[in-house]
Design an enzyme around this catalytic site. Structure first.
Site, PDB file in Angstrom:
ATOM      1  N   ILE A 111     -15.398  -1.330  -2.341  1.00 20.00           N
ATOM      2  CA  ILE A 111     -14.383  -1.597  -1.318  1.00 20.00           C
ATOM      3  C   ILE A 111     -13.977  -3.067  -1.328  1.00 20.00           C
ATOM      4  O   ILE A 111     -13.236  -3.521  -0.465  1.00 20.00           O
ATOM      5  CB  ILE A 111     -14.926  -1.235   0.085  1.00 20.00           C
ATOM      6  N   HIS A 127     -13.638   4.848  -1.979  1.00 21.14           N
ATOM      7  CA  HIS A 127     -14.245   4.619  -0.668  1.00 21.14           C
ATOM      8  C   HIS A 127     -13.376   3.696   0.191  1.00 21.14           C
ATOM      9  O   HIS A 127     -13.884   3.031   1.085  1.00 21.14           O
ATOM     10  CB  HIS A 127     -15.663   4.059  -0.822  1.00 21.14           C
ATOM     11  N   CYS A 138      -1.641   2.587  16.778  1.00 22.02           N
ATOM     12  CA  CYS A 138      -0.289   2.888  16.273  1.00 22.02           C
ATOM     13  C   CYS A 138      -0.270   3.079  14.757  1.00 22.02           C
ATOM     14  O   CYS A 138       0.776   3.356  14.181  1.00 22.02           O
ATOM     15  CB  CYS A 138       0.693   1.789  16.690  1.00 22.02           C
ATOM     16  N   CYS A 160      -4.191  -5.471  16.679  1.00 24.34           N
ATOM     17  CA  CYS A 160      -2.855  -5.190  16.142  1.00 24.34           C
ATOM     18  C   CYS A 160      -1.813  -6.124  16.756  1.00 24.34           C
ATOM     19  O   CYS A 160      -1.776  -6.313  17.971  1.00 24.34           O
ATOM     20  CB  CYS A 160      -2.514  -3.733  16.450  1.00 24.34           C
ATOM     21  N   CYS A 163       0.680  -3.636  18.970  1.00 28.24           N
ATOM     22  CA  CYS A 163       0.282  -2.944  20.195  1.00 28.24           C
ATOM     23  C   CYS A 163      -1.032  -3.443  20.785  1.00 28.24           C
ATOM     24  O   CYS A 163      -1.449  -2.984  21.847  1.00 28.24           O
ATOM     25  CB  CYS A 163       0.214  -1.434  19.951  1.00 28.24           C
ATOM     26  N   SER A 201     -22.543   2.071 -12.008  1.00 24.31           N
ATOM     27  CA  SER A 201     -22.773   3.094 -10.987  1.00 24.31           C
ATOM     28  C   SER A 201     -24.009   3.891 -11.379  1.00 24.31           C
ATOM     29  O   SER A 201     -24.154   4.285 -12.534  1.00 24.31           O
ATOM     30  CB  SER A 201     -21.578   4.038 -10.863  1.00 24.31           C
ATOM     31  N   SER A 202     -24.877   4.125 -10.423  1.00 22.45           N
ATOM     32  CA  SER A 202     -26.061   4.951 -10.679  1.00 22.45           C
ATOM     33  C   SER A 202     -25.738   6.427 -10.519  1.00 22.45           C
ATOM     34  O   SER A 202     -26.621   7.272 -10.656  1.00 22.45           O
ATOM     35  CB  SER A 202     -27.186   4.580  -9.715  1.00 22.45           C
ATOM     36  N   ASN A 226     -25.101   0.905 -17.290  1.00 18.55           N
ATOM     37  CA  ASN A 226     -25.714   0.695 -15.980  1.00 18.55           C
ATOM     38  C   ASN A 226     -27.144   0.219 -16.203  1.00 18.55           C
ATOM     39  O   ASN A 226     -27.782   0.616 -17.173  1.00 18.55           O
ATOM     40  CB  ASN A 226     -25.713   2.008 -15.177  1.00 18.55           C
TER      41      ASN A 226
HETATM   42 ZN   LIG Z   1      -1.070  -1.014  16.766  1.00 20.49          ZN
END
Ligand SMILES: [Zn+2]
Length: 258
Positions: A111, A127, A138, A160, A163, A201-202, A226
């Site tokens: 990520i 992911h 929103c 945000c 909003c 990666s395992s 790996n």
């Molecule tokens: Zn919002």
């Protein structure tokens, strides 16, 4: 007598040859490709920074909904690490291979956005990602940088601009569904590829760990790079159990010079 090359050198040659011949090579990356950039695998136990809390519990959709403060306290050191992390030679080598049309794209379990930072374009983030945030009220999407600097520095929860709702990182939390579009795209790539290269990666986190099986069931070659063995090592054409930050650049150099 010609000196016999080491096993690793022979394997690197072989992987380079497979990559040169491949028409549709896909790379599947996991936490191991980002550990050389200083990002520990926060899903596995005992990785220091996050072992105080159980990630399965705190990094969950449930905690985010019921106790966002606690979630963000847990998330802050991770966010700080990831936003300051830079791509390592493995990320950079993969980006070069994509530019040279030697790989079609990357499917990643990470990520951290480091493949994008390295210059890769075709990246499926299974992911989710910390590169963007979405409003929980929103659903406005925003680039994370704008919000996360003041969050990392001052601990201000991201709100945000439209909003005032709380912004959730677009990383998939425990208890949350995988993004459907990413999952379909990854399955399509796995079924169409003629070479799948697993890097760092395992193959322990489902359902992503099942993707290489879909590739080899349709006749694709499989390479696993790996530092520990995976359940599919027995089915792989080549396996190299060494640091991906050294192995991938060595392979890329062979492919791009050859
Ligand atoms: Zn919002």
């Amino acid at each position: 007598m010609i000196p016999r090359p080491s096993q690793t050198l022979t394997s690197i040659d072989y992987v380079a040859e497979l990559l040169r011949k491949a028409k549709h090579a896909v790379v599947l990356t996991g936490a191991g490709i980002s550990t050389p950039s200083g990002i520990p695998d926060f899903r596995s136990e005992g990785t220091g920074l996050w072992s105080r809390d159980e990630p399965m519990e705190v990094a969950s959709l449930n905690t985010f909904r019921t106790d966002p403060e606690r979630f963000f306290i847990w998330f802050r050191p991770l966010a700080s690490l990831i936003f300051n992390a830079i791509p390592n030679p493995a990320h950079i080598a993969l980006a070069k291979l994509e530019k040279a049309n030697r790989i079609h794209g990357i499917i990643t379990q990470n990520i951290d956005g480091l493949h994008h930072k390295a210059g890769s374009n075709n990246v499926i983030e299974m992911h989710g990602t910390l590169r963007t945030l979405s409003c929980t009220q929103c659903f406005q999407k925003a680039q994370a940088e704008k919000y996360l600097k003041s969050f990392v520095e001052k601990g201000e929860l991201p709100r945000c601009s439209e909003c005032g709702g709380l912004m959730k990182p677009d990383a998939i939390l425990f208890g949350e569904q995988l993004p459907q579009n990413a999952w379909y795209a990854a399955q399509r790539d796995s079924r169409q590829c003629d070479l799948m290269l697993v890097a760092g990666s395992s193959l322990e986190v489902l359902p992503v760990a099942g993707l290489p099986m879909q590739a080899i069931d349709r006749g694709a070659h499989l390479v696993i790079l790996n530092n520990t063995a995976t359940y599919l090592n027995v089915r792989a054409d080549v396996t190299i159990q060494e640091d991906v930050a050294e192995i991938i650049p060595a392979i890329a150099e062979q492919v791009l010079d050859g």
